[in-house]
Design an enzyme around this catalytic site. Structure first.
Site, PDB file in Angstrom:
ATOM      1  N   GLY A  34       0.840  -1.199   0.000  1.00 50.53           N
ATOM      2  CA  GLY A  34       0.000   0.000   0.000  1.00 50.53           C
ATOM      3  C   GLY A  34       0.873   1.247   0.000  1.00 50.53           C
ATOM      4  O   GLY A  34       2.101   1.151   0.144  1.00 50.53           O
ATOM      5  N   LEU A  35       0.215   2.372  -0.133  1.00 48.16           N
ATOM      6  CA  LEU A  35       0.934   3.654  -0.188  1.00 48.16           C
ATOM      7  C   LEU A  35       1.688   3.934   1.108  1.00 48.16           C
ATOM      8  O   LEU A  35       1.346   3.388   2.164  1.00 48.16           O
ATOM      9  CB  LEU A  35      -0.076   4.789  -0.415  1.00 48.16           C
ATOM     10  CG  LEU A  35      -0.798   4.827  -1.763  1.00 48.16           C
ATOM     11  CD1 LEU A  35      -1.932   5.855  -1.714  1.00 48.16           C
ATOM     12  CD2 LEU A  35       0.176   5.156  -2.893  1.00 48.16           C
ATOM     13  N   SER A  36       2.675   4.794   1.012  1.00 48.39           N
ATOM     14  CA  SER A  36       3.356   5.275   2.218  1.00 48.39           C
ATOM     15  C   SER A  36       2.326   5.964   3.112  1.00 48.39           C
ATOM     16  O   SER A  36       1.523   6.771   2.627  1.00 48.39           O
ATOM     17  CB  SER A  36       4.453   6.263   1.805  1.00 48.39           C
ATOM     18  OG  SER A  36       5.082   6.790   2.941  1.00 48.39           O
ATOM     19  N   GLY A  37       2.309   5.606   4.381  1.00 51.40           N
ATOM     20  CA  GLY A  37       1.357   6.208   5.314  1.00 51.40           C
ATOM     21  C   GLY A  37       0.003   5.531   5.349  1.00 51.40           C
ATOM     22  O   GLY A  37      -0.886   5.941   6.084  1.00 51.40           O
ATOM     23  N   SER A  38      -0.157   4.450   4.575  1.00 50.06           N
ATOM     24  CA  SER A  38      -1.463   3.777   4.559  1.00 50.06           C
ATOM     25  C   SER A  38      -1.690   2.987   5.857  1.00 50.06           C
ATOM     26  O   SER A  38      -2.835   2.736   6.240  1.00 50.06           O
ATOM     27  CB  SER A  38      -1.583   2.841   3.345  1.00 50.06           C
ATOM     28  OG  SER A  38      -0.552   1.878   3.356  1.00 50.06           O
ATOM     29  N   GLY A  39      -0.618   2.584   6.525  1.00 45.39           N
ATOM     30  CA  GLY A  39      -0.760   1.865   7.800  1.00 45.39           C
ATOM     31  C   GLY A  39      -0.127   0.483   7.815  1.00 45.39           C
ATOM     32  O   GLY A  39      -0.348  -0.291   8.754  1.00 45.39           O
ATOM     33  N   SER A  41       2.968  -0.627   8.426  1.00 43.72           N
ATOM     34  CA  SER A  41       3.828  -0.907   9.587  1.00 43.72           C
ATOM     35  C   SER A  41       3.011  -0.911  10.874  1.00 43.72           C
ATOM     36  O   SER A  41       3.218  -1.776  11.740  1.00 43.72           O
ATOM     37  CB  SER A  41       4.932   0.142   9.719  1.00 43.72           C
ATOM     38  OG  SER A  41       5.617   0.270   8.511  1.00 43.72           O
ATOM     39  N   SER A 108       5.851  -1.981  -2.311  1.00 42.21           N
ATOM     40  CA  SER A 108       5.795  -2.959  -3.422  1.00 42.21           C
ATOM     41  C   SER A 108       4.759  -2.520  -4.465  1.00 42.21           C
ATOM     42  O   SER A 108       3.720  -3.165  -4.621  1.00 42.21           O
ATOM     43  CB  SER A 108       5.525  -4.377  -2.905  1.00 42.21           C
ATOM     44  OG  SER A 108       4.542  -4.439  -1.903  1.00 42.21           O
TER      45      SER A 108
END
Ligand SMILES: Nc1ncnc2c1ncn2[C@@H]1O[C@H](COP(=O)(O)OS(=O)(=O)O)[C@@H](OP(=O)(O)O)[C@H]1O
Ligand SMILES: Nc1ncnc2c1ncn2[C@@H]1O[C@H](COP(=O)(O)OP(=O)(O)O)[C@@H](O)[C@H]1O
Length: 199
Positions: A34-39, A41, A108
Site C-alpha cells: 500500500g501507499l506510504s502512510g497507509s498503515g 507498519s 511494493s
C-alpha cells in the site's frame, strides 16, 4: 545464472518440524502492500504483538529497516524497487521455511513484483494484504513528512505523487484504513489466519 555446481543440502529437520515447534502454525508471509502512510507498519506491529501473546513467533520485515541494511545499496528507480522486492521475497521464503509467520511491509508498487514473490513461495504461503487508503488521507497523515517533501520537490519519484502504485487485483485480504479502525483491521487479519488454519 549462479546455480552451476551448486547442490541443495538437505537437513534432518523439515519445515513442518519447525512449524510444530512454533505452536503448530502453518508458516506464511503476510505481505502488506500500500501507499506510504497507509498503515502497513502500524498494522504489522499490532499483529506481531497479538501473535506473541498467543505464543506464536512472527517476524517483521519493514521497508525502512531493510533499506538501512540488506538493501542499503538500492534507491527508488523502478529497477531498484524490483530488486528490493526480489531480495525481500527471497528473505521471506527463508523465514517461512524457518517456520515463522513473516510480516512484510513494503510499498511494493508493482503487481508483477508481488506476483514474483507469490510464485517463489508454495501455494497458500503468500497472503497479500492490501492496505487500502486514499492518497489524500495518507498525505494528510504524512507521519514522516515525506509527502510534504515530495510536493516541494525535495524527494523525487515518490509513490503516489510522481511514481505509480498498482493496486492488487485479487488480494487475499483488503483492509481500508481510512474507513476502519486499527483494531478492526487487526481482527480481520487474525480472523483470516484462523479461518484458513494458519494458526
Ligand atoms: N521515492 C520514494 N517513494 C516511496 N517511498 C520512499 C521514497 N523515498 C523514501 N521513501 C521511504 O521508503 C519507504 C518505502 O520503502 P519500500 O522498500 O517499502 O519501497 S518499495 O517497495 O521499494 O517501493 C517509505 O516507507 P513507508 O512510508 O513505510 O511506506 C518511505 O519512508
Ligand atoms: N485505521 C488506521 N490503521 C492504521 N494506521 C492508522 C489508522 N488511522 C490512522 N493511522 C495512522 O497512520 C499512520 C500510518 O503510518 P505507517 O504505519 O508508518 O504507514 P506505512 O507503513 O504504510 O507507511 C500512523 O501514524 C498511524 O497511527
Amino acid at each position: 545464472m549462479g546455480q552451476k555446481n551448486i547442490t541443495w543440502h538437505q537437513g534432518h529437520i523439515s519445515k513442518s518440524d519447525r512449524q510444530k515447534l512454533n505452536n503448530k502454525i502453518k508458516s506464511a508471509v503476510l505481505w502488506f502492500t500500500g501507499l506510504s502512510g497507509s498503515g502497513k507498519s502500524t498494522i504489522a506491529v499490532e499483529i506481531e504483538k497479538e501473535l506473541y501473546h498467543a505464543g506464536i513467533l512472527s517476524y517483521r520485515l519493514d521497508g525502512d529497516n531493510i533499506r538501512h541494511g540488506l538493501n542499503r545499496d538500492l534507491g527508488f528507480t523502478p529497477q531498484e524497487r524490483t530488486e528490493n522486492i526480489r531480495r525481500i521475497g527471497e528473505v521471506s521464503k527463508l523465514f517461512v521455511d524457518a517456520g515463522i509467520l513473516t510480516l512484510a511491509s513494503f510499498i511494493s508498487p508493482y503487481r508483477k513484483d508481488r506476483e514474483m514473490v507469490r510464485n517463489l513461495l508454495d501455494k497458500g504461503e503468500f497472503v497479500e494484504v492490501y492496505v487500502k487508503c486514499d492518497l489524500s488521507e495518507c498525505e494528510k497523515r504524512d507521519p514522516k513528512g515525506l509527502y510534504k517533501k515530495a510536493r516541494n520537490g525535495e524527494i523525487k519519484s515518490f509513490t503516489g505523487i510522481h511514481s505509480p502504485y498498482e493496486e492488487p487485483i485479487s488480494p487475499e485480504i483488503i483492509v481500508e484504513t481510512d474507513k476502519q479502525t486499527l483494531q478492526e483491521s487487526v481482527n480481520q487479519i487474525l480472523n483470516y489466519l484462523i479461518k484458513n488454519k494458519y494458526m
